[in-house]
Write a protein that holds these residues in place. Structure first.
Motif, mmCIF file in Angstrom:
data_model
loop_
_atom_site.group_PDB
_atom_site.id
_atom_site.type_symbol
_atom_site.label_atom_id
_atom_site.label_comp_id
_atom_site.label_asym_id
_atom_site.label_seq_id
_atom_site.Cartn_x
_atom_site.Cartn_y
_atom_site.Cartn_z
ATOM 1 N N LEU A 20 -32.699 42.163 -27.451
ATOM 2 C CA LEU A 20 -31.290 42.694 -27.114
ATOM 3 C C LEU A 20 -30.939 41.718 -27.530
ATOM 4 O O LEU A 20 -30.033 41.241 -26.840
ATOM 5 N N LYS A 81 -30.186 21.029 -23.046
ATOM 6 C CA LYS A 81 -31.218 21.157 -23.167
ATOM 7 C C LYS A 81 -31.971 19.811 -24.236
ATOM 8 O O LYS A 81 -30.637 20.106 -24.828
ATOM 9 N N THR A 100 -39.440 33.535 -24.956
ATOM 10 C CA THR A 100 -39.125 34.112 -26.776
ATOM 11 C C THR A 100 -38.786 33.152 -27.658
ATOM 12 O O THR A 100 -39.308 33.757 -28.613
HETATM 13 P P1 G4P Z 1 -36.385 32.644 -19.533
HETATM 14 O O1 G4P Z 1 -35.417 31.628 -19.202
HETATM 15 O O2 G4P Z 1 -36.684 34.033 -18.941
HETATM 16 O O3 G4P Z 1 -37.532 32.341 -19.262
HETATM 17 O O4 G4P Z 1 -35.830 33.351 -21.327
HETATM 18 P P2 G4P Z 1 -37.120 32.790 -22.288
HETATM 19 O O5 G4P Z 1 -36.852 30.798 -22.475
HETATM 20 O O6 G4P Z 1 -37.661 33.679 -22.475
HETATM 21 O O7 G4P Z 1 -35.296 32.529 -22.971
HETATM 22 C C1 G4P Z 1 -34.460 32.229 -24.342
HETATM 23 C C2 G4P Z 1 -33.784 32.196 -24.968
HETATM 24 O O8 G4P Z 1 -33.784 34.166 -25.042
HETATM 25 C C3 G4P Z 1 -32.146 31.785 -23.845
HETATM 26 O O9 G4P Z 1 -31.364 32.035 -24.702
HETATM 27 C C4 G4P Z 1 -32.176 33.771 -23.056
HETATM 28 O O10 G4P Z 1 -30.886 33.628 -23.249
HETATM 29 C C5 G4P Z 1 -31.985 34.129 -25.299
HETATM 30 N N1 G4P Z 1 -32.047 35.740 -24.276
HETATM 31 C C6 G4P Z 1 -33.924 36.096 -23.870
HETATM 32 N N2 G4P Z 1 -33.844 37.386 -24.036
HETATM 33 C C7 G4P Z 1 -32.977 37.813 -24.714
HETATM 34 C C8 G4P Z 1 -32.636 39.194 -25.606
HETATM 35 O O11 G4P Z 1 -33.140 39.720 -24.764
HETATM 36 N N3 G4P Z 1 -31.560 38.503 -25.715
HETATM 37 C C9 G4P Z 1 -30.728 37.567 -26.150
HETATM 38 N N4 G4P Z 1 -29.654 37.428 -27.531
HETATM 39 N N5 G4P Z 1 -31.089 36.805 -25.554
HETATM 40 C C10 G4P Z 1 -32.362 36.442 -24.994
HETATM 41 P P3 G4P Z 1 -30.609 29.795 -24.990
HETATM 42 O O12 G4P Z 1 -32.211 29.788 -25.652
HETATM 43 O O13 G4P Z 1 -30.316 29.566 -23.712
HETATM 44 O O14 G4P Z 1 -30.078 30.887 -26.097
HETATM 45 P P4 G4P Z 1 -28.242 30.577 -25.235
HETATM 46 O O15 G4P Z 1 -27.838 30.697 -24.347
HETATM 47 O O16 G4P Z 1 -28.023 28.947 -26.598
HETATM 48 O O17 G4P Z 1 -27.692 31.783 -26.615
#
Ligand code: G4P
Length: 190
Positions: A20, A81, A100
Protein backbone atom coordinates in the motif's frame (compact mmCIF):
# COMPACT_ATOMS: atom_id res chain seq x y z
CA UNK A 1 -9.01 5.69 13.73
CA UNK A 2 -11.59 7.02 11.28
CA UNK A 3 -9.58 10.00 9.97
CA UNK A 4 -6.65 7.71 9.13
CA UNK A 5 -8.92 5.25 7.35
CA UNK A 6 -10.40 8.13 5.31
CA UNK A 7 -6.88 9.29 4.30
CA UNK A 8 -5.94 5.73 3.32
CA UNK A 9 -9.06 5.39 1.15
CA UNK A 10 -8.73 8.84 -0.44
CA UNK A 11 -4.96 9.04 -0.90
CA UNK A 12 -3.60 5.50 -0.59
CA UNK A 13 -2.98 3.25 -3.55
CA UNK A 14 -2.60 -0.50 -3.54
CA UNK A 15 0.47 -1.17 -5.70
CA UNK A 16 -0.15 -4.91 -5.52
CA UNK A 17 -1.97 -7.39 -3.30
CA UNK A 18 0.65 -6.75 -0.60
CA UNK A 19 1.94 -3.16 -0.87
CA UNK A 20 0.00 0.00 0.00
CA UNK A 21 1.48 3.33 -1.06
CA UNK A 22 0.78 6.17 1.38
CA UNK A 23 3.47 8.65 0.37
CA UNK A 24 1.24 11.71 0.59
CA UNK A 25 0.78 11.68 4.38
CA UNK A 26 3.10 9.11 5.98
CA UNK A 27 6.11 7.81 4.01
CA UNK A 28 7.25 10.85 2.02
CA UNK A 29 5.16 13.95 2.66
CA UNK A 30 3.95 14.02 6.28
CA UNK A 31 0.60 15.35 7.54
CA UNK A 32 1.45 16.84 10.99
CA UNK A 33 -2.18 17.19 12.12
CA UNK A 34 -2.83 13.56 11.32
CA UNK A 35 0.38 12.53 13.14
CA UNK A 36 -0.71 14.56 16.17
CA UNK A 37 -4.10 12.86 16.21
CA UNK A 38 -2.38 9.46 16.03
CA UNK A 39 -0.52 10.53 19.15
CA UNK A 40 -3.80 11.17 20.98
CA UNK A 41 -4.98 7.64 20.15
CA UNK A 42 -1.74 6.00 21.29
CA UNK A 43 -1.76 8.09 24.48
CA UNK A 44 -5.35 7.10 25.24
CA UNK A 45 -4.65 3.40 24.74
CA UNK A 46 -1.26 3.19 26.47
CA UNK A 47 -1.36 5.91 29.16
CA UNK A 48 -2.07 3.50 32.03
CA UNK A 49 0.76 1.11 31.03
CA UNK A 50 3.52 2.84 33.02
CA UNK A 51 5.59 3.63 29.93
CA UNK A 52 8.95 5.33 30.43
CA UNK A 53 10.13 5.83 26.82
CA UNK A 54 8.91 5.56 23.26
CA UNK A 55 11.06 3.75 20.71
CA UNK A 56 10.64 3.85 16.96
CA UNK A 57 12.49 2.62 13.91
CA UNK A 58 13.86 5.07 11.38
CA UNK A 59 12.50 6.67 9.35
CA UNK A 60 8.72 6.77 8.87
CA UNK A 61 7.95 5.87 12.48
CA UNK A 62 9.59 9.04 13.75
CA UNK A 63 6.74 11.50 13.05
CA UNK A 64 3.95 9.57 14.82
CA UNK A 65 6.33 8.50 17.61
CA UNK A 66 7.47 12.02 18.40
CA UNK A 67 3.87 13.29 18.42
CA UNK A 68 2.96 10.53 20.86
CA UNK A 69 6.03 11.21 23.03
CA UNK A 70 5.16 14.90 23.17
CA UNK A 71 1.61 14.21 24.35
CA UNK A 72 2.74 11.58 26.89
CA UNK A 73 5.60 13.81 28.06
CA UNK A 74 8.16 11.05 27.46
CA UNK A 75 11.52 10.81 25.66
CA UNK A 76 11.57 9.25 22.20
CA UNK A 77 14.45 7.17 20.87
CA UNK A 78 15.01 6.28 17.21
CA UNK A 79 16.42 2.82 16.56
CA UNK A 80 18.89 3.16 13.71
CA UNK A 81 19.33 0.89 10.74
CA UNK A 82 23.05 0.37 10.24
CA UNK A 83 24.44 -1.57 7.31
CA UNK A 84 27.18 -3.26 9.35
CA UNK A 85 27.99 -4.37 12.88
CA UNK A 86 29.52 -1.85 15.29
CA UNK A 87 32.12 -3.51 17.46
CA UNK A 88 32.79 -0.82 20.07
CA UNK A 89 30.54 -2.42 22.71
CA UNK A 90 28.56 0.72 23.48
CA UNK A 91 25.55 -0.32 21.40
CA UNK A 92 23.01 -3.15 21.29
CA UNK A 93 22.48 -4.57 17.80
CA UNK A 94 20.28 -7.20 16.20
CA UNK A 95 19.95 -8.30 12.58
CA UNK A 96 16.54 -7.70 10.98
CA UNK A 97 15.47 -9.23 7.69
CA UNK A 98 13.03 -7.23 5.58
CA UNK A 99 10.91 -9.50 3.40
CA UNK A 100 9.44 -6.45 1.61
CA UNK A 101 12.86 -5.12 0.68
CA UNK A 102 14.69 -8.45 0.50
CA UNK A 103 17.62 -7.22 2.58
CA UNK A 104 19.08 -7.27 6.11
CA UNK A 105 20.11 -4.42 8.38
CA UNK A 106 21.54 -4.07 11.89
CA UNK A 107 18.96 -2.45 14.17
CA UNK A 108 21.04 -0.39 16.58
CA UNK A 109 20.48 1.20 20.00
CA UNK A 110 23.02 3.06 22.10
CA UNK A 111 23.35 1.60 25.60
CA UNK A 112 23.04 5.18 26.91
CA UNK A 113 19.33 5.34 26.08
CA UNK A 114 17.95 2.31 27.89
CA UNK A 115 18.12 0.90 31.42
CA UNK A 116 16.70 -2.24 33.06
CA UNK A 117 13.98 -0.05 34.65
CA UNK A 118 12.57 1.03 31.29
CA UNK A 119 9.11 0.01 30.10
CA UNK A 120 9.06 0.72 26.38
CA UNK A 121 6.30 1.50 23.89
CA UNK A 122 7.45 0.64 20.35
CA UNK A 123 5.77 2.62 17.55
CA UNK A 124 6.18 1.89 13.84
CA UNK A 125 4.44 2.87 10.61
CA UNK A 126 3.68 -0.53 9.01
CA UNK A 127 3.25 -4.01 10.43
CA UNK A 128 3.79 -6.61 7.71
CA UNK A 129 5.83 -9.64 8.70
CA UNK A 130 6.66 -8.18 12.08
CA UNK A 131 10.42 -8.50 11.65
CA UNK A 132 11.17 -4.85 12.49
CA UNK A 133 8.91 -4.90 15.57
CA UNK A 134 10.44 -8.16 16.72
CA UNK A 135 13.94 -6.70 16.24
CA UNK A 136 12.98 -3.76 18.46
CA UNK A 137 11.62 -6.21 21.06
CA UNK A 138 14.92 -8.17 21.00
CA UNK A 139 16.90 -4.98 21.64
CA UNK A 140 14.66 -3.89 24.53
CA UNK A 141 14.54 -7.30 26.20
CA UNK A 142 18.25 -7.90 25.49
CA UNK A 143 18.95 -4.77 27.53
CA UNK A 144 16.90 -6.20 30.43
CA UNK A 145 14.01 -3.76 29.96
CA UNK A 146 10.31 -4.50 29.29
CA UNK A 147 8.10 -4.02 26.24
CA UNK A 148 4.86 -2.35 27.36
CA UNK A 149 3.24 -2.56 23.95
CA UNK A 150 3.53 -2.05 20.23
CA UNK A 151 1.68 0.79 18.46
CA UNK A 152 1.25 0.50 14.70
CA UNK A 153 -0.14 3.03 12.21
CA UNK A 154 -1.12 0.60 9.42
CA UNK A 155 -1.34 -3.12 10.05
CA UNK A 156 -1.64 -5.43 7.08
CA UNK A 157 -3.61 -8.07 8.96
CA UNK A 158 -3.37 -10.57 6.10
CA UNK A 159 0.41 -10.82 6.61
CA UNK A 160 1.92 -12.83 9.49
CA UNK A 161 3.22 -10.05 11.79
CA UNK A 162 0.12 -9.40 13.89
CA UNK A 163 -0.59 -13.07 14.62
CA UNK A 164 3.04 -13.75 15.47
CA UNK A 165 3.24 -10.82 17.94
CA UNK A 166 -0.14 -11.80 19.47
CA UNK A 167 1.08 -15.36 19.96
CA UNK A 168 4.18 -14.09 21.72
CA UNK A 169 1.92 -12.19 24.11
CA UNK A 170 2.65 -8.59 23.10
CA UNK A 171 -0.03 -5.91 23.37
CA UNK A 172 -0.39 -4.68 19.78
CA UNK A 173 -2.60 -1.66 19.05
CA UNK A 174 -3.04 -0.68 15.38
CA UNK A 175 -4.77 2.50 14.20
CA UNK A 176 -5.85 0.96 10.88
CA UNK A 177 -6.10 -2.74 10.08
CA UNK A 178 -6.17 -3.80 6.45
CA UNK A 179 -7.84 -7.07 5.57
CA UNK A 180 -7.23 -7.09 1.83
CA UNK A 181 -5.44 -5.16 -0.92
CA UNK A 182 -5.93 -5.48 -4.67
CA UNK A 183 -6.50 -3.51 -7.85
CA UNK A 184 -8.74 -0.58 -6.81
CA UNK A 185 -9.35 -2.34 -3.50
CA UNK A 186 -8.43 -1.38 0.05
CA UNK A 187 -10.54 -3.32 2.55
CA UNK A 188 -10.33 -2.82 6.32
CA UNK A 189 -10.81 -5.45 8.99
CA UNK A 190 -14.44 -5.17 10.18
P1 G4P B 1 8.09 -6.09 8.83
O1 G4P B 1 9.03 -5.27 9.63
O2 G4P B 1 6.68 -6.02 9.34
O3 G4P B 1 8.57 -7.50 8.66
O4 G4P B 1 8.03 -5.42 7.40
P2 G4P B 1 9.11 -5.41 6.26
O5 G4P B 1 10.47 -5.60 6.83
O6 G4P B 1 8.66 -6.36 5.23
O7 G4P B 1 8.99 -3.92 5.78
C1 G4P B 1 10.12 -3.25 5.33
C2 G4P B 1 9.84 -1.81 5.04
O8 G4P B 1 8.72 -1.71 4.16
C3 G4P B 1 9.48 -0.96 6.24
O9 G4P B 1 9.82 0.37 5.93
C4 G4P B 1 7.97 -1.05 6.25
O10 G4P B 1 7.40 0.03 6.95
C5 G4P B 1 7.69 -0.97 4.79
N1 G4P B 1 6.44 -1.56 4.38
C6 G4P B 1 6.01 -2.82 4.54
N2 G4P B 1 4.83 -2.98 3.91
C7 G4P B 1 4.52 -1.79 3.37
C8 G4P B 1 3.41 -1.31 2.59
O11 G4P B 1 2.46 -2.03 2.28
N3 G4P B 1 3.45 -0.02 2.22
C9 G4P B 1 4.47 0.83 2.53
N4 G4P B 1 4.40 2.09 2.12
N5 G4P B 1 5.53 0.41 3.25
C10 G4P B 1 5.54 -0.88 3.66
P3 G4P B 1 11.25 0.92 6.16
O12 G4P B 1 12.26 0.19 5.35
O13 G4P B 1 11.47 0.89 7.62
O14 G4P B 1 11.13 2.34 5.56
P4 G4P B 1 10.91 3.72 6.25
O15 G4P B 1 10.41 3.57 7.66
O16 G4P B 1 12.26 4.33 6.20
O17 G4P B 1 9.87 4.39 5.40
Amino acid sequence: MEKLKKCILEEGRALSETVLKVDSFLNHQVDPDLMYEMGTYFKKYFEKHGITKIFTIESSGIAPAVMTAMQMNLPMVTLKKQTSKILTGDVYQTTVHSFTKGSDYELTLSKKYITEEDNILVIDDFLANGEAALGAVRLVEGAGAKVAGIGIIIEKSFQPGRKMLDEKGYDVYSLARINKLGKDLIEFVK
